[in-house]
Design a protein around this motif. Structure first.
Motif, short mmCIF file in Angstrom:
data_model
loop_
_atom_site.label_atom_id
_atom_site.label_comp_id
_atom_site.label_asym_id
_atom_site.label_seq_id
_atom_site.Cartn_x
_atom_site.Cartn_y
_atom_site.Cartn_z
N LYS A 61 42.91 55.88 39.66
CA LYS A 61 43.22 56.31 38.29
C LYS A 61 44.48 57.16 38.25
O LYS A 61 45.36 56.96 37.40
CB LYS A 61 42.04 57.09 37.72
N PHE A 67 43.20 52.17 33.25
CA PHE A 67 42.66 50.81 33.31
C PHE A 67 42.40 50.39 34.75
O PHE A 67 41.35 49.82 35.07
CB PHE A 67 43.61 49.80 32.66
N PHE A 70 39.37 52.10 36.12
CA PHE A 70 38.15 51.42 35.67
C PHE A 70 37.95 50.11 36.43
O PHE A 70 36.82 49.77 36.80
CB PHE A 70 38.24 51.14 34.16
N THR A 71 39.04 49.39 36.68
CA THR A 71 38.94 48.14 37.43
C THR A 71 38.40 48.39 38.83
O THR A 71 37.57 47.62 39.35
CB THR A 71 40.33 47.47 37.53
N TYR A 74 34.73 48.87 38.43
CA TYR A 74 34.12 47.59 38.05
C TYR A 74 33.94 46.68 39.26
O TYR A 74 32.87 46.12 39.48
CB TYR A 74 35.02 46.94 37.00
N TYR A 288 33.00 56.20 29.86
CA TYR A 288 32.73 54.76 29.86
C TYR A 288 31.23 54.45 29.80
O TYR A 288 30.85 53.29 29.67
CB TYR A 288 33.31 54.11 31.12
N VAL A 405 36.84 42.10 33.73
CA VAL A 405 37.07 43.55 33.68
C VAL A 405 37.74 43.97 32.38
O VAL A 405 37.43 45.05 31.85
CB VAL A 405 37.89 44.01 34.90
N TRP A 406 38.63 43.13 31.86
CA TRP A 406 39.38 43.57 30.66
C TRP A 406 38.46 43.71 29.44
O TRP A 406 38.46 44.77 28.80
CB TRP A 406 40.55 42.63 30.37
N THR A 408 35.28 44.14 29.39
CA THR A 408 34.33 45.21 29.70
C THR A 408 34.97 46.58 29.48
O THR A 408 34.36 47.49 28.90
CB THR A 408 33.84 45.09 31.15
N TYR A 409 36.21 46.73 29.93
CA TYR A 409 36.95 47.99 29.75
C TYR A 409 37.14 48.28 28.26
O TYR A 409 36.91 49.42 27.80
CB TYR A 409 38.30 47.86 30.45
N ARG A 413 35.42 51.48 26.41
CA ARG A 413 36.33 52.51 25.87
C ARG A 413 36.10 52.69 24.36
O ARG A 413 36.09 53.82 23.86
CB ARG A 413 37.77 52.12 26.15
N GLY A 418 36.27 56.61 26.32
CA GLY A 418 37.19 56.58 27.45
C GLY A 418 37.58 57.97 27.91
O GLY A 418 37.14 58.99 27.34
#
Length: 424
Positions: A61, A67, A70-71, A74, A288, A405-406, A408-409, A413, A418
């Motif tokens: 991060k 992002f 978070f990935t 994930y 999250y 992942v996108w 879900t993020y 958020r 977020g």
């Protein structure tokens, strides 16, 4: 540290069957240099720099942005979901080797293992650590006995008759390399609880220095004893070390290795629960997941609701049974590792002051070599798996899940807000 990475030589059997004994031995010598050592040094450097609860999530991060952080979380959740579903089933399966158990009894035992591990984690890091020392000794003792009984085979080691590469060398190499990576990865995982470790800047690298040679020897010596002079590995399967123990040391050693398999399953699970159960806590703190998961139970300084959530999820996964998803597991793990290596390089620029902290030597060249070696190993694995044909469907499924992942993020958020903006 040992149990977060390894559970003894259990788990190598499928590599012997698919790749052959000679190639498996060779990979057990190469992969520690191309994967384990670079990953361990990366984890030691970044833990010394940022010894925070959440470990690799915060490395990525800070270096690459919210992002990608978070990935990282994930991808970690995806590969741990596969792993954590396997171990309770393995525990019951090894136990059934000694005591006849029906499917319902095996499932009940698997669920009991989940909640016993959860109870130990409710009590804090120290009870888990103390139990891990005892369990590691219990699961390693049968392998020590196997090596002692078979020591003449080490002194007069004879290469297995099966050739290094058989009729389908690419498929053999892909399968063997994937299984061996699965057995040798995970050196950064304990960083998730680095804030709960006494003096993590010093002790993380010390734990690595002790655990790495033990793990390499823990795989190589029992394997070498078992395959010395053999005709091939076609009969090898999960639990085959019990058969080798029976052959070399009699029924008592075979039974001890079967018991060790059950001990291994519990030991690895309860050690993994230690860091996996902190991920919902960290993601809730970051906005999250719902805020109640950030609650710390004062009596033992543990994220109780986060641990409870993990116990519920893993209980639901137990009926799935043993799922052979090593390709998926390795794909997600290595993708997360790629982000960590990118963070390692970026944080050298963002945080250049490292006085008194452990740093990978060799300057920029040493840094780039350490970052590249695991990724080259990963690329070879999946390139070979796809070209051989057998791994295409797993590879495509892994890509589809990773792309998820996108959305879900975005949903997490929007739902929970977020992370707060960084203060300038």
């Amino acid at each position: 540290m040992y149990l977060v990475v390894s559970g003894g030589a259990y788990g190598l059997e499928d590599a012997v069957r698919m790749a052959g004994p000679r190639l498996t031995l060779l990979l057990c010598l190469i992969v520690p240099l191309t994967l384990s050592l670079p990953t361990a040094l990366m984890a030691a450097e970044l833990t010394a720099l940022m010894p925070v609860e959440g470990g690799f999530y915060f490395w990525v991060k800070e270096a690459l942005g919210p992002f990608w952080g978070f990935t990282e979380a994930y991808l970690t959740i995806l590969y741990t979901a596969v792993d954590m579903a396997i171990y309770p089933v393995l525990f019951a399966g090894y136990l059934a080797f000694l005591v006849p158990l029906g499917p319902i009894a095996q499932m009940a035992i698997g669920v009991a293992l989940v909640w016993l591990s959860g109870l130990m984690n409710f009590l804090g890091v120290k009870p888990v650590g103390n139990a891990s020392i005892i369990l590691a000794g219990a699961l390693l003792a049968p392998f020590v006995a196997l090596v002692a009984v078979g020591f003449p085979k080490l002194i007069h080691f004879a290469m297995p008759a099966q050739p290094l590469l058989g009729a389908d060398p690419w498929a053999a190499l892909a399968a063997g390399l994937t299984v061996v990576i699965w057995n040798f990865g995970g050196w950064e995982n304990l960083s998730v609880v680095s804030a709960e470790i006494e003096n993590p800047r010093r002790n993380y690298i010390r734990a690595i220095a002790i655990a790495l040679p033990l793990i390499v020897l823990g795989y190589l010596l029992p394997l070498a004893v078992s395959v010395s002079g053999t005709a091939g590995g076609a009969d090898w399967r999960m639990g085959w070390f019990s058969h080798e123990g029976h052959r070399l040391g009699g029924p008592w050693l075979g039974a001890a290795l079967a018991i060790g398999g059950s001990v291994m399953s519990f030991a690895v699970f309860e050690a993994a629960m230690l860091w996996v159960s902190r991920m919902p806590y960290v993601l809730a703190r970051e906005g999250y997941l719902p805020r109640p998961f950030t609650e710390i139970w004062a009596a033992h300084a543990t994220p109780g609701k986060s641990i409870l959530l993990c116990c519920v999820v893993f209980t639901l996964l137990v009926p799935v049974g043993f799922v052979a998803l090593v390709v998926l597991d390795v794909f997600f793990y290595m993708a997360a590792l790629a982000l960590e290596m990118a963070a390692l390089i970026k944080l050298r620029t963002l945080r250049p002051a490292r006085d008194g902290l452990f740093v990978i030597g060799g300057g920029r060249l040493g840094l780039y070599v350490m970052a590249a070696l695991p990724l080259l190993t990963w690329t070879a694995t999946f390139g070979l798996a796809v070209s051989a044909g057998g791994g295409k469907s797993d590879f495509i499924l892994a890509i589809v899940l990773a792309i998820g992942v996108w959305p879900t993020y975005a949903i997490a958020r929007r739902r929970y807000g977020g992370p707060a903006p960084a203060l300038v």
